[in-house]
Scaffold this active site. Sequence first.
Site, PDB file in Angstrom:
ATOM      1  N   SER A  22       0.815  -1.220   0.000  1.00  0.00           N
ATOM      2  CA  SER A  22       0.000   0.000   0.000  1.00  0.00           C
ATOM      3  C   SER A  22       0.847   1.268   0.000  1.00  0.00           C
ATOM      4  O   SER A  22       1.151   1.836   1.058  1.00  0.00           O
ATOM      5  CB  SER A  22      -0.945   0.010   1.209  1.00  0.00           C
ATOM      6  OG  SER A  22      -2.059  -0.781   0.945  1.00  0.00           O
ATOM      7  N   SER A  28       2.484   0.003   6.128  1.00  0.00           N
ATOM      8  CA  SER A  28       2.556  -1.088   5.148  1.00  0.00           C
ATOM      9  C   SER A  28       3.902  -1.060   4.439  1.00  0.00           C
ATOM     10  O   SER A  28       4.544  -2.100   4.241  1.00  0.00           O
ATOM     11  CB  SER A  28       1.414  -0.961   4.129  1.00  0.00           C
ATOM     12  OG  SER A  28       1.745  -1.527   2.890  1.00  0.00           O
ATOM     13  N   GLU A 174     -13.512   3.972  -0.850  1.00  0.00           N
ATOM     14  CA  GLU A 174     -12.870   3.179   0.208  1.00  0.00           C
ATOM     15  C   GLU A 174     -13.821   2.920   1.372  1.00  0.00           C
ATOM     16  O   GLU A 174     -13.406   2.634   2.485  1.00  0.00           O
ATOM     17  CB  GLU A 174     -11.596   3.894   0.674  1.00  0.00           C
ATOM     18  CG  GLU A 174     -10.575   4.105  -0.427  1.00  0.00           C
ATOM     19  CD  GLU A 174      -9.621   2.929  -0.649  1.00  0.00           C
ATOM     20  OE1 GLU A 174      -9.233   2.271   0.328  1.00  0.00           O
ATOM     21  OE2 GLU A 174      -9.270   2.656  -1.822  1.00  0.00           O
ATOM     22  N   HIS A 250      -6.528   7.524   4.652  1.00  0.00           N
ATOM     23  CA  HIS A 250      -7.986   7.560   4.818  1.00  0.00           C
ATOM     24  C   HIS A 250      -8.300   8.608   5.877  1.00  0.00           C
ATOM     25  O   HIS A 250      -7.501   8.829   6.790  1.00  0.00           O
ATOM     26  CB  HIS A 250      -8.533   6.228   5.353  1.00  0.00           C
ATOM     27  CG  HIS A 250      -8.513   5.102   4.375  1.00  0.00           C
ATOM     28  ND1 HIS A 250      -8.082   3.836   4.707  1.00  0.00           N
ATOM     29  CD2 HIS A 250      -8.893   5.042   3.081  1.00  0.00           C
ATOM     30  CE1 HIS A 250      -8.212   3.048   3.664  1.00  0.00           C
ATOM     31  NE2 HIS A 250      -8.685   3.747   2.663  1.00  0.00           N
ATOM     32  N   CYS A 371     -10.084   0.614  11.766  1.00  0.00           N
ATOM     33  CA  CYS A 371     -10.038  -0.062  10.458  1.00  0.00           C
ATOM     34  C   CYS A 371     -10.651  -1.437  10.546  1.00  0.00           C
ATOM     35  O   CYS A 371     -11.180  -1.954   9.568  1.00  0.00           O
ATOM     36  CB  CYS A 371      -8.596  -0.266   9.998  1.00  0.00           C
ATOM     37  SG  CYS A 371      -7.634   1.211   9.847  1.00  0.00           S
TER      38      CYS A 371
HETATM   39  O1  SUG Z   1      -5.706  -0.369   2.513  1.00  0.00           O
HETATM   40  N1  SUG Z   1      -3.226  -2.021   4.363  1.00  0.00           N
HETATM   41  C1  SUG Z   1      -4.550  -1.440   4.303  1.00  0.00           C
HETATM   42  C2  SUG Z   1      -4.896  -0.793   5.609  1.00  0.00           C
HETATM   43  C3  SUG Z   1      -6.319  -0.323   5.643  1.00  0.00           C
HETATM   44  C4  SUG Z   1      -6.628   0.475   6.846  1.00  0.00           C
HETATM   45  N2  SUG Z   1      -7.984   0.860   6.826  1.00  0.00           N
HETATM   46  C5  SUG Z   1      -8.474   2.021   7.292  1.00  0.00           C
HETATM   47  N3  SUG Z   1      -7.704   3.024   7.624  1.00  0.00           N
HETATM   48  N4  SUG Z   1      -9.742   2.126   7.366  1.00  0.00           N
HETATM   49  C6  SUG Z   1      -4.645  -0.447   3.149  1.00  0.00           C
HETATM   50  O2  SUG Z   1      -3.668   0.268   2.914  1.00  0.00           O
HETATM   51  C7  SUG Z   1      -1.385  -3.376   3.565  1.00  0.00           C
HETATM   52  C8  SUG Z   1      -1.198  -4.756   3.015  1.00  0.00           C
HETATM   53  C9  SUG Z   1       0.234  -5.118   2.840  1.00  0.00           C
HETATM   54  O3  SUG Z   1       1.084  -4.256   2.621  1.00  0.00           O
HETATM   55  O4  SUG Z   1       0.514  -6.343   2.888  1.00  0.00           O
HETATM   56  C10 SUG Z   1      -2.808  -2.864   3.429  1.00  0.00           C
HETATM   57  O5  SUG Z   1      -3.504  -3.235   2.505  1.00  0.00           O
END
Ligand code: SUG
Length: 448
Positions: A22, A28, A174, A250, A371
């Site tokens: 991400s 991430s 999202e 977000h 999240c």
């Molecule tokens: O979409 N991380 C998610 C985290 C989502 C968090 N959600 C909210 N803030 N509501 C994203 O970035 C990382 C997966 C990885 O790197 O393996 C990831 O998808």
Amino acid sequence: MKSYEVNFDGLVGPTHNYGGLSYGNVASQSNSQQSSNPKEAALQGLAKMKALMEMGFQQGVLAPQERPDVAALRRLGFAGSDAQVIERAAKDAMPLLVASCSASSMWVANAATVSPSADTRDGRVHFTAANLNCKYHRSIEHPTTSRVLGAMFADQKHFAHHAALPAVAQFGDEGAANHTRFCRDYGQAGVEFFVFGRSAFDTRYPAPQKYPARQTLEASQAVARLHGLSDDGVVYAQQNPSVIDQGVFHNDVIAVGNGEVLFYHEDAFLETDKMLAELQARLGKCGGNFQSICVPRAQVTVEDAVRSYLFNSQLLSRADGSMLLIVPEECRGNERVWQYLQSLTSSGGLIREVKVFDLKQSMQNGGGPACLRLRVALNQTELAAVNPGVIMTAPLYGTLTQWVDKHYRDRLSENDLADPQLLLECRTALDELTQILKLGAVYPFQIN
Ligand code: SUG
């Protein structure tokens, strides 16, 4: 009739790993390639669900998805048996295999946008699955998300489901991560607050320079139309592009709201005063008294917010009218944030208590307490119409922890994703899970 905010938490799937997938999500990216512990991740999430249930909140659970997503790999040209598809992807396009293995559906705040029945024209609870169009590994979630939500909220008298918006960046959506609802009572009409990162069609809105803005104004507007919300019951606001460029991918990384309260960082929005006045006026028309708590940058910087996930907290209303904040352990690890929280709870204001949870496995991928949950406001009749298999109880908690202990690995690194045995383990686990949660057939391997 009594109404509730029900938190449905995403159960972490057996392939939870750190893929670095991400861009724009600092955690991430910085934990990419570390080995993960799926068992611990799932148990940490379940512990939060159990704790909230024991505190008297309504709690549900949302099932994870089938990973690796072999069908998605087939669409990208990998052929042969399931094992061969995985083997060929591992050999020729490892990043695609990693993406098809992501357990990212655990962050169910991104699963859908939900409007309670008190806000919608036809008096039903409306769900629009999010297309999660900004990241490939997340864009493959929505078909199964729709089936799972359909199995949880099946009664068409009370629940309406909309397919994800067109899968192009102009309608990047999202879900609830950029959506908050203010109300006096969950059962009364409220104000739905949509926060967008950019406009796809109107060049007058500024956009971030470095990281992507995942949510567009046009996507939010489409969701509001689909749900039949009245113009008076909606407020749109733009996220400050400069905070997106600092890792606020977000709005729920920089603000959280519930009931009549918005808790936000000073730098979260553009035109904050106008937005606050609009929220106040619109909630006032619904009989509510809008209140905001601004965290000044002098006390907590945007960087502190991104590292600690202070705002990715759950702001919960208690029976006595006071509020409780559920924060991740990382807030205690940040001196300025922890100090701020101490002063907040001792100031005699609305937020009286902070409870800390260890969600490190999810946090390392940028997913905090907020999240991990999808909020659905329901009245008693609607709650009774929800599939009872997904409502958290002490026995269900026991069954799910045993299920995790039996099926999950305690260590997963990139090489393990190429192991065809992992696919079999996941399918066996998920087949059993659909029976535990009484979901019926929702996964591709159960349908095709
Ligand atoms: O979409 N991380 C998610 C985290 C989502 C968090 N959600 C909210 N803030 N509501 C994203 O970035 C990382 C997966 C990885 O790197 O393996 C990831 O998808």
